[in-house]
Design a protein around this motif. Structure first.
Motif, PDB file in Angstrom:
ATOM      1  N   PRO A 151       0.828  -1.302  -0.101  1.00 54.74           N
ATOM      2  CA  PRO A 151       0.136   0.179  -0.193  1.00 54.74           C
ATOM      3  C   PRO A 151       0.868   1.361   0.031  1.00 54.74           C
ATOM      4  N   LEU A 152       1.826   1.320   0.796  1.00 55.30           N
ATOM      5  CA  LEU A 152       2.760   2.502   0.729  1.00 55.30           C
ATOM      6  C   LEU A 152       3.296   2.674  -0.596  1.00 55.30           C
ATOM      7  N   VAL A 153       3.750   1.471  -1.216  1.00 56.40           N
ATOM      8  CA  VAL A 153       4.536   1.595  -2.771  1.00 56.40           C
ATOM      9  C   VAL A 153       3.420   2.352  -3.590  1.00 56.40           C
ATOM     10  N   VAL A 154       2.112   1.894  -3.538  1.00 60.55           N
ATOM     11  CA  VAL A 154       1.143   2.279  -4.496  1.00 60.55           C
ATOM     12  C   VAL A 154       0.770   3.640  -4.195  1.00 60.55           C
ATOM     13  N   ALA A 155       0.384   4.011  -2.910  1.00 62.35           N
ATOM     14  CA  ALA A 155       0.175   5.398  -2.867  1.00 62.35           C
ATOM     15  C   ALA A 155       1.387   6.604  -3.116  1.00 62.35           C
ATOM     16  N   ALA A 156       2.459   6.030  -2.952  1.00 64.93           N
ATOM     17  CA  ALA A 156       3.545   6.943  -3.299  1.00 64.93           C
ATOM     18  C   ALA A 156       3.772   6.968  -4.809  1.00 64.93           C
TER      19      ALA A 156
ATOM     20  N   VAL B 231      -9.694   4.714   8.300  1.00 64.40           N
ATOM     21  CA  VAL B 231      -9.115   6.100   7.937  1.00 64.40           C
ATOM     22  C   VAL B 231      -9.058   6.514   6.674  1.00 64.40           C
ATOM     23  N   VAL B 232      -8.373   5.774   5.943  1.00 62.22           N
ATOM     24  CA  VAL B 232      -8.005   5.661   4.326  1.00 62.22           C
ATOM     25  C   VAL B 232      -9.320   5.647   3.547  1.00 62.22           C
ATOM     26  N   ASN B 233     -10.123   4.480   3.826  1.00 66.95           N
ATOM     27  CA  ASN B 233     -11.411   4.307   3.071  1.00 66.95           C
ATOM     28  C   ASN B 233     -12.473   5.412   3.642  1.00 66.95           C
ATOM     29  N   CYS B 234     -12.300   6.101   4.637  1.00 69.07           N
ATOM     30  CA  CYS B 234     -13.124   7.073   4.886  1.00 69.07           C
ATOM     31  C   CYS B 234     -12.715   8.298   4.325  1.00 69.07           C
ATOM     32  N   GLY B 235     -11.766   8.673   4.208  1.00 72.57           N
ATOM     33  CA  GLY B 235     -11.211   9.628   3.468  1.00 72.57           C
ATOM     34  C   GLY B 235     -11.472   9.682   1.964  1.00 72.57           C
ATOM     35  N   ALA B 236     -11.406   8.484   1.603  1.00 70.06           N
ATOM     36  CA  ALA B 236     -11.933   8.223   0.074  1.00 70.06           C
ATOM     37  C   ALA B 236     -13.503   8.490  -0.142  1.00 70.06           C
ATOM     38  N   ALA B 237     -14.050   8.266   0.851  1.00 65.03           N
ATOM     39  CA  ALA B 237     -15.615   7.907   0.643  1.00 65.03           C
ATOM     40  C   ALA B 237     -16.084   9.429   0.769  1.00 65.03           C
TER      41      ALA B 237
ATOM     42  N   GLY C 117      -3.446  13.917   2.872  1.00 65.34           N
ATOM     43  CA  GLY C 117      -2.860  13.798   4.123  1.00 65.34           C
ATOM     44  C   GLY C 117      -3.250  12.705   5.136  1.00 65.34           C
ATOM     45  N   ARG C 118      -4.835  12.834   5.480  1.00 62.80           N
ATOM     46  CA  ARG C 118      -5.275  11.999   6.221  1.00 62.80           C
ATOM     47  C   ARG C 118      -5.049  10.508   5.640  1.00 62.80           C
ATOM     48  N   GLN C 119      -4.988  10.280   4.458  1.00 64.95           N
ATOM     49  CA  GLN C 119      -4.879   8.909   4.166  1.00 64.95           C
ATOM     50  C   GLN C 119      -3.517   8.548   4.230  1.00 64.95           C
ATOM     51  N   TRP C 120      -2.334   9.573   4.181  1.00 66.38           N
ATOM     52  CA  TRP C 120      -1.165   9.112   4.266  1.00 66.38           C
ATOM     53  C   TRP C 120      -0.668   8.789   5.583  1.00 66.38           C
ATOM     54  N   TRP C 121      -1.601   9.291   6.703  1.00 71.06           N
ATOM     55  CA  TRP C 121      -1.498   9.034   8.289  1.00 71.06           C
ATOM     56  C   TRP C 121      -2.005   7.623   8.421  1.00 71.06           C
ATOM     57  N   GLY C 122      -3.129   7.282   7.805  1.00 70.72           N
ATOM     58  CA  GLY C 122      -3.683   6.014   7.907  1.00 70.72           C
ATOM     59  C   GLY C 122      -2.659   4.956   7.329  1.00 70.72           C
TER      60      GLY C 122
END
Length: 319
Positions: A116-121, A295-301, A133-138
Motif C-alpha cells: 500500500p505504501l508503494v502504491v500510494a507513493a 481512516v484511508v477508506n473513509c477519506g476516500a468516501a 494527508g489523512r490517508q497518508w497518516w492512515g
C-alpha cells in the motif's frame, strides 16, 4: 445513498466485498503452507491454475454460445496477458517459493504488506491520483501495525537463507506493476474474461515449467487436493477475482490499504489452524491495521466525485 442493482446500498456492498476479499486473499498464505508440505511449488501452482483455467474456460464457452461476450481486440488480449503474467505468475511463485524456503507465512505477509505504501507513493506521479494527508497518516499507521504484528516472527525465524526474504519483495513489486498497468486500461473486457486470460496464461506457464522440471505428476495424498481446492476457490476466485473488481470500484489507494489487514488476519488464522503464537502485539497490530483501513477508506468516501478514487485515476490518465 446510492444503491446497487440488487437494492443493497453501494457502501454496504463494497464493505462486504472488501471483508470477503481480505479473508480470501489471506487464505492464500495458509493454503500455500498447507500445500508446501505435500508437493514442490511448481506442482502446486500447475494444478491450481489448471483447475481454475478449466472452470473459467467452460464458463467462457457457455457465455460465448449465448453471445454475451463482446468482441476483444488483440491489443486488449495482449495487455491482459502481460498483466496476468505479472500479477499471478510473478506474485504467486514468489510467495510459494519463499514459504517453501522456510520464510514464515507472517513474514511473507509482512513484506507483501508494504505494497500500500508503494502504491500510494506512486499513484500520484503515475496516475495523477490524489492521496490526501489523512490517508497518508492512515497508511503509516497501517504499516506500523503490520510491522508490529510480524516483527517477532521475522526476527525469530530460522532455517531460511537471508536472500529468501527478498523473494516476496519481488512478487510484491510484480503485483504493483500489474496494478498500475491495469489502471491505465480504459477499454477493459468483462471481469470473467480478464480472470480467464490471467489464469489461462498462468496455467500454460506453470505447466511447461512443471513438465520441464519433472514435477508435473501430483501426489495422491488427499491433503494436496484439499490445498488445490482451497487455493482455487478461495485464493483465486475469491481473493484474486475480487482484487480487480474492487480496484475498479474503490480505486488503487483504498483497495491496497486492505493489504494492511492481510498480515494480522494471516497471523490469527495461522494461530487457529497451525497453533502459531498469537500475542498481545498481534492483537494491537490487528487493531492498528483495522483503524488505518477505516481512516484511508473513509477519506476516500468523503470525496464529492461520484466515482471516488477510480474517477480521479481515469481523469489523470485522460490528461
Amino acid at each position: 445513498m446510492r444503491t446497487s442493482p440488487i437494492g443493497i446500498p453501494a457502501r454496504w456492498l463494497t464493505f462486504a466485498m472488501s471483508a470477503v476479499f481480505v479473508l480470501c486473499w489471506s487464505s492464500g498464505f495458509i493454503g500455500a503452507k498447507l500445500g508446501a508440505d505435500q508437493a514442490p511449488v511448481l506442482t502446486i501452482l500447475m494444478w491450481r491454475f489448471l483447475a481454475i483455467a478449466a472452470v473459467l474456460g467452460a464458463a467462457l464457452w457457455v457465455l460465448s454460445r449465448r453471445r454475451r461476450l463482446p468482441p476483444m481486440s488483440w491489443r486488449q488480449f495482449g495487455l491482459q496477458l502481460v498483466i496476468g503474467v505479472l500479477s499471478q505468475c510473478g506474485y504467486t511463485v514468489t510467495v510459494y517459493w519463499a514459504i517453501s524456503l522456510g520464510v514464515s507465512t507472517g513474514t511473507t505477509a509482512l513484506i507483501d504488506g508494504v505494497q500500500p505504501l508503494v502504491v500510494a507513493a506512486l499513484a500520484g506521479p503515475i496516475l495523477g491520483a490524489v492521496t490526501r494527508g489523512r490517508q497518508w497518516w492512515g497508511l503509516m499507521v497501517g504499516a506500523a501495525g503490520v510491522v508490529l504484528v510480524t516483527w517477532a516472527d521475522a526476527s525469530s525465524s530460522e532455517g531460511a537463507p537471508w536472500w529468501a526474504y527478498l523473494v516476496p519483495l519481488v512478487g510484491m513489486a510484480s503485483l504493483v506493476v500489474a496494478t498500475f498497468l491495469e489502471r491505465r486500461v480504459i477499454d477493459a473486457p468483462a471481469p470473467t474474461v480478464i480472470l480467464a486470460i490471467h489464469c489461462g496464461a498462468s496455467a500454460v506457464i506453470f505447466t511447461v515449467a512443471g513438465v520441464v522440471a519433472g514435477v508435473a505428476v501430483p501426489p495422491m495424498a488427499g491433503t494436496f487436493w484439499v490445498a488445490i481446492a482451497w487455493l482455487t476457490i478461495l485464493s483465486t476466485l475469491g481473493g484474486y477475482g475480487l482484487y480487480w473488481v474492487l480496484l475498479r470500484r474503490s480505486g488503487v489507494t483504498s483497495v491496497n490499504t486492505l493489504m494492511f489487514l492481510m498480515p494480522p488476519v494471516t497471523a490469527l488464522w495461522g494461530a487457529a489452524m497451525y497453533d502459531e503464537p498469537f500475542t498481545w502485539t498481534t492483537a494491537l497490530g490487528l487493531a492498528m491495521a483495522c483503524g488505518a483501513t477505516w481512516v484511508v477508506n473513509c477519506g476516500a468516501a468523503e470525496r464529492p466525485a461520484d466515482g471516488g478514487m477510480a474517477a480521479k485515476e481515469v481523469a489523470g490518465v485522460a490528461r
